[in-house]
Design a protein around this motif. Sequence first.
Motif, PDB file in Angstrom:
ATOM      1  N   SER A  15      34.277  39.566  40.721  1.00 43.15           N
ATOM      2  CA  SER A  15      33.625  39.375  42.015  1.00 43.15           C
ATOM      3  C   SER A  15      32.261  38.712  41.854  1.00 43.15           C
ATOM      4  CB  SER A  15      33.494  40.742  42.699  1.00 43.15           C
ATOM      5  OG  SER A  15      32.659  40.679  43.821  1.00 43.15           O
TER       6      SER A  15
ATOM      7  N   ASP B  57      47.100  44.166  43.131  1.00 37.03           N
ATOM      8  CA  ASP B  57      46.186  43.098  43.540  1.00 37.03           C
ATOM      9  C   ASP B  57      46.420  42.749  45.013  1.00 37.03           C
ATOM     10  OD1 ASP B  57      45.169  42.820  40.931  1.00 37.03           O
ATOM     11  OD2 ASP B  57      46.846  41.506  40.384  1.00 37.03           O
TER      12      ASP B  57
ATOM     13  N   HIS C 283      36.761  49.177  46.388  1.00 34.32           N
ATOM     14  CA  HIS C 283      37.867  49.403  45.464  1.00 34.32           C
ATOM     15  C   HIS C 283      38.378  50.790  45.802  1.00 34.32           C
ATOM     16  CE1 HIS C 283      40.067  48.509  41.726  1.00 34.32           C
ATOM     17  NE2 HIS C 283      39.931  49.796  41.422  1.00 34.32           N
TER      18      HIS C 283
ATOM     19  N   ASP D 256      37.193  44.317  38.376  1.00 37.50           N
ATOM     20  CA  ASP D 256      37.135  43.667  39.684  1.00 37.50           C
ATOM     21  C   ASP D 256      35.709  43.239  40.015  1.00 37.50           C
ATOM     22  OD1 ASP D 256      38.532  42.692  41.818  1.00 37.50           O
ATOM     23  OD2 ASP D 256      38.551  44.559  42.941  1.00 37.50           O
TER      24      ASP D 256
ATOM     25  N   LYS E 211      43.610  37.604  49.756  1.00 33.32           N
ATOM     26  CA  LYS E 211      42.752  36.834  48.850  1.00 33.32           C
ATOM     27  C   LYS E 211      42.087  35.686  49.616  1.00 33.32           C
ATOM     28  CE  LYS E 211      45.188  37.826  44.530  1.00 33.32           C
ATOM     29  NZ  LYS E 211      45.982  37.273  43.408  1.00 33.32           N
TER      30      LYS E 211
END
Length: 287
Positions: free
Chosen positions: A217, A173, A201, A213, A179
Amino acid sequence: MTRMRSWLFVPGDSEKKAAKAAKSGADVLIFDLEDSVAPTQKDAAREMVAALIAREEPRDWALWVRVNPFDGDLTAADLDAIVRPGLDGILLPKAEGGADVAHLADEIAKRELAAGMTPGSVRIATVATETATALFSLSSYAPAHPRLAALTWGAEDLAAAVGATSNRDEAGDFTPPYKLVRNLALFAAAAADTAPIDTLHADFRDLAGLEADCRASRRDGFVGRLAIHPAQVEIINRCYSPSDEEIAWARRVVNAFAENPQVGTLGLDGKMIDRPHLIAARKTLGL
């Protein structure tokens, strides 16, 4: 307007990959003149992409080009080669705010005029987080330039810029700094009322991870995603498309408020809904 769920990168110097990408089902193909093209191949890539743009044949995808960034001396030659009828948009890497969008727009406008194109026909998207400086300029995208169609983010160049040994943790991650960057990019796009597109990705073999993901998202507000392999396209298109149930609910919300224009809050299926629900419903239908 063309859908913008999947944005598939294609090396600008590979006709084989271009042909494969055209059959992938991607909404947008981004022919790359930047990182995937070696310095000795830049001219050949420009020629190939220019020829693709000039082809007068129907296509069900939008043709975009990632040019080289303004921090070098290659951008003008890129623009000279590609701004011609058939080009839908330009992705600007290492953008550092609204001023870069305005500068690129001016350069495009000159070439549109010379090529006899409709003014404003070429749109712009930016990779808005690839330098440390860029993070402090995210608010400058609002109000958005009329050409700005989307804003995306990237972590690889930024990690190199700050000297990070990695931008991911042991579980794969993104680490907290990246983030944060993702979240800031999402809010910057919302502030500019432009499409927020999530980053790639990188492990194109990890399709299960990509799907998880993408679902997270879209839950958070992104409307599309960058892709680096045709195998990723189907999952991206599916995850960023609203389900039949979501569409049906959104229509009911919109209709409920249309039938009760004098109220700000009302009940629907035992739930209280208000103006934010209406805004969300309209966004869902817009997808």
